[in-house]
Write a protein that holds these residues in place. Structure first.
Motif, PDB file in Angstrom:
ATOM      1  N   LEU A 119       0.914  -0.692   0.300  1.00  0.00           N
ATOM      2  CA  LEU A 119       0.047  -0.211  -0.017  1.00  0.00           C
ATOM      3  C   LEU A 119       0.982   1.440  -0.150  1.00  0.00           C
ATOM      4  N   THR A 120       0.447   2.204  -0.651  1.00  0.00           N
ATOM      5  CA  THR A 120       1.460   3.641  -0.945  1.00  0.00           C
ATOM      6  C   THR A 120       0.023   4.629  -0.299  1.00  0.00           C
ATOM      7  N   LEU A 121       0.307   5.292   0.770  1.00  0.00           N
ATOM      8  CA  LEU A 121      -0.140   6.261   0.809  1.00  0.00           C
ATOM      9  C   LEU A 121       0.113   7.576   0.560  1.00  0.00           C
ATOM     10  N   ILE A 122      -0.607   8.319   0.128  1.00  0.00           N
ATOM     11  CA  ILE A 122       0.069   9.741  -0.514  1.00  0.00           C
ATOM     12  C   ILE A 122      -1.342  10.798   0.631  1.00  0.00           C
ATOM     13  N   GLY A 123      -0.489  11.635   0.966  1.00  0.00           N
ATOM     14  CA  GLY A 123      -0.833  12.070   1.972  1.00  0.00           C
ATOM     15  C   GLY A 123      -0.529  12.593   3.853  1.00  0.00           C
ATOM     16  N   THR A 124      -0.362  13.465   4.294  1.00  0.00           N
ATOM     17  CA  THR A 124      -0.236  12.660   6.048  1.00  0.00           C
ATOM     18  C   THR A 124      -1.041  14.100   6.635  1.00  0.00           C
ATOM     19  N   GLY A 125      -2.165  13.917   6.278  1.00  0.00           N
ATOM     20  CA  GLY A 125      -2.969  14.633   7.195  1.00  0.00           C
ATOM     21  C   GLY A 125      -4.077  14.219   7.872  1.00  0.00           C
ATOM     22  N   ALA A 126      -5.462  14.719   8.749  1.00  0.00           N
ATOM     23  CA  ALA A 126      -5.724  14.211   9.235  1.00  0.00           C
ATOM     24  C   ALA A 126      -6.878  13.077   8.529  1.00  0.00           C
ATOM     25  N   GLN A 127      -7.226  13.164   7.494  1.00  0.00           N
ATOM     26  CA  GLN A 127      -7.703  11.782   6.684  1.00  0.00           C
ATOM     27  C   GLN A 127      -6.576  10.518   6.798  1.00  0.00           C
ATOM     28  N   ALA A 128      -5.441  10.711   6.894  1.00  0.00           N
ATOM     29  CA  ALA A 128      -4.520   9.804   6.030  1.00  0.00           C
ATOM     30  C   ALA A 128      -4.518   9.022   7.306  1.00  0.00           C
ATOM     31  N   ALA A 129      -4.312   8.253   8.325  1.00  0.00           N
ATOM     32  CA  ALA A 129      -4.325   7.368   8.900  1.00  0.00           C
ATOM     33  C   ALA A 129      -5.891   6.346   8.574  1.00  0.00           C
ATOM     34  N   GLU A 177       6.378   9.400  -6.689  1.00  0.00           N
ATOM     35  CA  GLU A 177       6.837   8.454  -8.441  1.00  0.00           C
ATOM     36  C   GLU A 177       7.480   7.016  -7.929  1.00  0.00           C
ATOM     37  N   GLU A 178       8.489   7.344  -6.500  1.00  0.00           N
ATOM     38  CA  GLU A 178       9.588   6.488  -6.177  1.00  0.00           C
ATOM     39  C   GLU A 178       8.166   5.038  -5.349  1.00  0.00           C
ATOM     40  N   SER A 179       7.129   5.936  -4.769  1.00  0.00           N
ATOM     41  CA  SER A 179       6.559   5.062  -3.621  1.00  0.00           C
ATOM     42  C   SER A 179       5.588   4.351  -5.183  1.00  0.00           C
ATOM     43  N   ILE A 180       5.469   5.044  -5.848  1.00  0.00           N
ATOM     44  CA  ILE A 180       4.019   4.268  -6.745  1.00  0.00           C
ATOM     45  C   ILE A 180       4.198   3.452  -8.114  1.00  0.00           C
ATOM     46  N   ALA A 181       5.985   3.347  -8.073  1.00  0.00           N
ATOM     47  CA  ALA A 181       6.119   2.810  -9.276  1.00  0.00           C
ATOM     48  C   ALA A 181       6.000   1.084  -8.973  1.00  0.00           C
ATOM     49  N   ASP A 182       6.432   0.834  -7.555  1.00  0.00           N
ATOM     50  CA  ASP A 182       6.114  -0.821  -7.499  1.00  0.00           C
ATOM     51  C   ASP A 182       4.989  -1.120  -6.238  1.00  0.00           C
ATOM     52  N   THR A 183       3.874  -1.102  -6.933  1.00  0.00           N
ATOM     53  CA  THR A 183       3.118  -0.965  -5.053  1.00  0.00           C
ATOM     54  C   THR A 183       1.258  -1.718  -5.643  1.00  0.00           C
ATOM     55  N   ASP A 184       0.941  -1.977  -4.768  1.00  0.00           N
ATOM     56  CA  ASP A 184      -0.661  -2.634  -5.044  1.00  0.00           C
ATOM     57  C   ASP A 184      -1.993  -1.509  -5.272  1.00  0.00           C
ATOM     58  N   ILE A 185      -1.650  -0.853  -4.011  1.00  0.00           N
ATOM     59  CA  ILE A 185      -2.762   0.141  -3.948  1.00  0.00           C
ATOM     60  C   ILE A 185      -2.346   1.605  -3.431  1.00  0.00           C
ATOM     61  N   ILE A 186      -3.389   2.234  -3.680  1.00  0.00           N
ATOM     62  CA  ILE A 186      -2.795   3.557  -3.722  1.00  0.00           C
ATOM     63  C   ILE A 186      -3.329   4.611  -3.110  1.00  0.00           C
ATOM     64  N   CYS A 187      -3.461   5.515  -2.074  1.00  0.00           N
ATOM     65  CA  CYS A 187      -4.522   6.254  -1.526  1.00  0.00           C
ATOM     66  C   CYS A 187      -4.594   7.506  -1.729  1.00  0.00           C
ATOM     67  N   CYS A 188      -4.694   8.500  -2.144  1.00  0.00           N
ATOM     68  CA  CYS A 188      -4.523   9.362  -2.834  1.00  0.00           C
ATOM     69  C   CYS A 188      -5.367  10.716  -1.658  1.00  0.00           C
ATOM     70  N   ALA A 189      -5.253  11.191   0.022  1.00  0.00           N
ATOM     71  CA  ALA A 189      -5.498  12.140   0.726  1.00  0.00           C
ATOM     72  C   ALA A 189      -4.438  13.275   0.534  1.00  0.00           C
ATOM     73  N   THR A 190      -4.748  14.137  -0.223  1.00  0.00           N
ATOM     74  CA  THR A 190      -4.178  15.385  -0.060  1.00  0.00           C
ATOM     75  C   THR A 190      -5.405  16.896  -0.514  1.00  0.00           C
ATOM     76  N   SER A 191      -5.073  17.569  -0.686  1.00  0.00           N
ATOM     77  CA  SER A 191      -5.590  18.707  -0.630  1.00  0.00           C
ATOM     78  C   SER A 191      -5.197  19.503  -1.919  1.00  0.00           C
ATOM     79  N   SER A 192      -4.626  18.857  -3.340  1.00  0.00           N
ATOM     80  CA  SER A 192      -3.508  18.873  -4.297  1.00  0.00           C
ATOM     81  C   SER A 192      -4.525  20.041  -4.963  1.00  0.00           C
TER      82      SER A 192
END
Length: 299
Positions: A119-129, A177-192
């Protein structure tokens, strides 16, 4: 009247219970058992009011949210649930993160490969955990990469979750880019407001959840992911067309059609393909808040 704090919410409704409750709520939504008025938006999205009425039980929930992305916490909310002559008032911020995590758990269980372990999580805010907690509730994850712009925040969140899930390996990172290159699941939790990555940087088989962008001006996902994914699931088509910057951009460009969007509720009864890249885009609906509030009322 029952009044519940954030600590009460987390104690009374563990993530596995929340995932089951939200899954059932989306089945109820697909069956036409909810009245969901349009979300009211004030102050350019700084104040939101959501509500839901469950017709079979005659119970209802109303949530008021204040959002200030430059503050910590960024979300402050209150939830009021009524029914059967009872009233419950609960901390809405904890319910929001819990129900948002739970719907990601539902979608991940539906769309991710059954044996997914990374799993790759992108974001470290309140929703992340709660994003991590939800995915770990439905898949045998052993490796988690926590990715954020701040190395200190990524490390702090990784350390926090490592104490909660000692059987998993947590790695902090500042490189998407490094985090998502070899993963099965990605969670995006940012205000981008701009896509976090390009689809070409993703593995050929991956499931991507995106819950951070909730305004038309915000975007976490690239257009070429939505247009090339084997399945794009949304919590509710009407809400996505109104509020999801990624979906609005892709449709306005002509690259995606409204009919390409699969709603989560019906998909639970008619599962789409898990092949290749799959996407779940959520902006949140009142039925999720109702599900958690009803679980609290019945606890």
């Amino acid at each position: 009247m029952k009044v519940l704090s954030a600590e009460d919410v987390l104690r009374l409704v563990p993530m596995s219970t929340a995932v089951d409750a939200v899954r059932d709520a989306f089945r109820e939504l697909a069956a036409g058992n909810f009245v969901l008025p349009p979300r009211q938006i004030f102050g350019d999205g700084t104040v939101l009011v959501m509500s839901a009425y469950h017709t079979p039980t005659g119970t209802a929930v109303v949530k008021k949210i204040g959002i200030a992305l430059d503050q910590v916490p960024a979300i402050r909310a209150t939830v009021i649930w009524t029914g059967n002559g009872e009233q419950l008032v609960a901390d809405g911020s904890s319910i929001t993160t819990l129900r948002t995590g739970a719907v990601v758990g539902v979608a991940t269980d539906l769309l991710a490969q059954a044996g997914a372990t990374r799993l790759t999580l992108i974001g470290t805010g309140a929703q992340a955990a709660d994003q991590v907690r939800a995915v770990l509730a439905v898949r045998p994850i052993t490796q988690i990469t926590i990715t954020g712009r701040s190395a200190d925040r990524a490390t702090a969140l990784a350390d926090q979750l490592a104490t909660e899930f000692p059987e998993a390996k947590f790695t902090p990172s500042t490189s998407v880019e490094e985090s998502i290159a070899d993963t099965d699941i990605i969670c995006c939790a940012t205000s981008s407001t701009t896509p976090l990555f390009d689809a070409d940087a993703l593995p050929t088989t991956v499931h991507v959840n995106a819950i951070g962008a909730f305004r038309p001006t915000m975007r976490e996902l690239p257009r070429n992911l939505l247009t090339t994914a084997s399945t794009v699931v949304v919590d509710q088509r009407e809400a996505a067309l109104e509020e999801s910057g990624e979906v609005i951009d892709a449709i306005n460009s002509g690259a995606l059609a409204e009919t390409d969007l699969v709603e989560l509720g019906p998909a639970l009864s008619n599962p789409p393909t898990r092949e290749g890249r799959t996407v779940f885009k959520s902006v949140g609906v009142g039925a999720q808040d109702w599900a958690i509030a009803a679980a609290l009322a019945n606890s």
